[in-house]
Design an enzyme around this catalytic site. Structure first.
Site, short mmCIF file in Angstrom:
data_model
loop_
_atom_site.label_atom_id
_atom_site.label_comp_id
_atom_site.label_asym_id
_atom_site.label_seq_id
_atom_site.Cartn_x
_atom_site.Cartn_y
_atom_site.Cartn_z
CG ASP A 12 1.35 -36.52 -12.40
OD1 ASP A 12 1.57 -36.70 -13.62
OD2 ASP A 12 1.65 -35.65 -11.63
CG ASP A 16 1.20 -32.20 -19.19
OD1 ASP A 16 0.68 -32.22 -18.17
OD2 ASP A 16 2.58 -32.16 -18.80
CG ASN A 161 8.62 -26.69 -14.38
OD1 ASN A 161 9.06 -27.36 -13.29
ND2 ASN A 161 7.84 -27.15 -15.14
CD GLU A 167 9.75 -31.90 -14.23
OE1 GLU A 167 8.52 -32.14 -14.30
OE2 GLU A 167 10.34 -32.77 -13.61
CG ASP A 243 3.01 -35.56 -18.99
OD1 ASP A 243 4.31 -35.18 -18.55
OD2 ASP A 243 2.15 -35.23 -18.18
#
Length: 317
Positions: A12, A16, A161, A167, A243
Site C-alpha cells: 500500500d 517505506d 503504533n 500496529e 517494509d
C-alpha cells in the site's frame, strides 16, 4: 549464483513500501513477479498510482501492478495521511505512469500466480493490511499449501503504533490478519519490535546523496518527508522504514533474527483490537510454523538498500 527468490509484493505505497519496491527490484537475490495493491496508507486509487510511479522511477514499468481490495473485510476504511500525506507519497514529485494497471484483480493475481507456478517456489510478501491475502485464502484455500512462505510487515509483540496495542497494518483489518496467521503455512511476522531498529539517519541519506542519481534523490525526498511526519506524530528523531525489512530478510535471512512463536490476532477487545498476541515463551510448541523477527543487523540492512538504489541507478544511465 543462487536462484533468485520469487516474490509477490502485496503493498500500500507508502514511503517505506516504496523503499521495499526499490530493494526488491535492485537486488539480484529477488525476482519480483508483480505487485498487488491494497487500501491502507492511502486509498486504493492513490496507493496503486504510487506503485506505478515508483516503478517509473526505478525504470521497471515491466513489473505488472494489480489493484486489489479497497476496503477491509469488516471495518471502515482508515488511512494514514498524518504519516504519508494526502498522496500517500508526499515530499516528492511523482512521475506519470505510462503503463496501465492490469485488468485482473489483485486477489486473483495472487491466486493465479500461486496456483500456476510450481508449488513451493513463490513467496508472498505483504507490507500493507492483509485484506488481499485473506480474500485469496478464502477464495482458493489451496494456495496455502503452494506458497513457499508468507512474510508480513505488521504487528508487534511489544507496543503498538496506531493504538497502544495495535500496529497500523493489523489495526486496519484485524479479521484479515487473523485469517492469515491461522493458516497452515510458514509465516514470518516482521513487526515494530524489529522495524523500529531500521532507522534512516543523516548518515544513510548522505550515502544516498553520494550516489547522485534521480532515484537516490527521490529516496532522499521521501525520507525527508518521512522524518518530519514521524517527528510530528510519533516523536521519532529518525524515521523507521518498516517494509523493506521483509525483503531484506528474504535476500539474507541472517540480517533479521527470528524466533519461533505462535501468533494470533485480537478482533474483539475494546482496548486491544488489532493486537498481535505473540507467545514468546520458549521453546515454541511442536509444529509451530510462525516466526517473529526480533533483531536487525542495521549496517547490513542499509548496505542492501543502498546497493539496490545504486544498482537501479546504474541500469538507467
Amino acid at each position: 549464483m543462487m536462484t533468485p527468490k520469487r516474490i509477490i509484493l502485496d503493498c500500500d505505497p507508502g514511503h517505506d513500501d516504496a523503499v521495499a519496491i526499490m530493494l526488491a527490484l535492485g537486488s539480484p537475490a529477488i525476482e519480483l513477479l508483480g505487485i498487488s495493491t491494497v487500501g491502507g496508507n492511502q486509498t486504493l486509487e492513490k496507493v496503486t498510482r504510487n506503485a506505478q510511479s515508483v516503478l517509473v522511477m526505478c525504470g521497471r514499468e515491466d513489473v505488472p501492478v494489480y489493484p486489489g481490495a479497497s476496503h477491509p473485510l469488516v471495518h471502515q476504511v482508515e488511512v494514514a495521511p498524518q504519516i504519508h500525506g494526502e498522496s500517500g507519497l508526499d515530499g516528492v514529485e511523482l512521475p506519470e505512469p505510462t503503463v496501465p494497471v492490469r485488468d485482473k484483480h489483485g486477489v486473483d493475481f495472487i491466486i493465479d500466480t500461486l496456483m500456476s507456478e510450481p508449488a513451493g517456489t513463490v513467496t508472498l510478501v505483504a507490507t500493507g493490511p492483509l485484506t488481499n491475502v485473506a480474500l485469496a485464502v478464502r477464495k482458493e484455500p489451496r494456495i496455502v499449501e503452494r506458497a513457499q512462505q508468507v512474510v508480513v510487515m505488521g504487528g508487534a509483540y511489544g507496543q503498538g503504533n496506531w493504538t497502544a496495542s495495535a500496529e497500523f497494518n493489523i489495526w486496519v483489518d484485524p479479521e484479515a490478519a487473523k485469517i492469515v496467521f491461522a493458516q497452515e503455512w510458514d509465516t514470518v511476522m516482521v513487526g515494530l519490535d524489529l522495524t523500529h531498529q531500521a532507522l534512516v539517519t543523516a548518515a544513510e541519506e548522505e550515502k544516498a546523496r553520494e550516489i547522485g542519481s534521480p532515484l537516490a534523490n527521490f529516496f532522499i525526498g521521501l525520507m525527508n518527508y518521512f522524518r518530519k511526519s514521524y517527528a510530528d506524530n510519533q516523536g521519532f528523531t529518525d524515521p523507521p522504514v518498516h517494509d523493506p525489512c521483509t525483503v531484506a530478510y528474504l535476500i539474507d535471512p541472517t540480517v533479521v533474527e527470528t524466533v519461533a512463536a505462535p501468533v494470533d490476532v485480537e478482533t474483539q477487545g475494546a482496548l486491544t483490537m488489532g493486537r498481535t498476541v505473540v507467545d514468546m515463551r520458549q521453546p515454541a510448541p511442536a509444529g509451530c510454523r510462525s516466526r517473529v523477527a526480533t533483531k536487525l543487523d542495521r549496517e547490513r540492512f542499509w548496505g542492501l538498500v543502498l546497493d539496490a538504489i545504486r544498482t537501479l541507478s546504474e541500469a538507467q544511465k
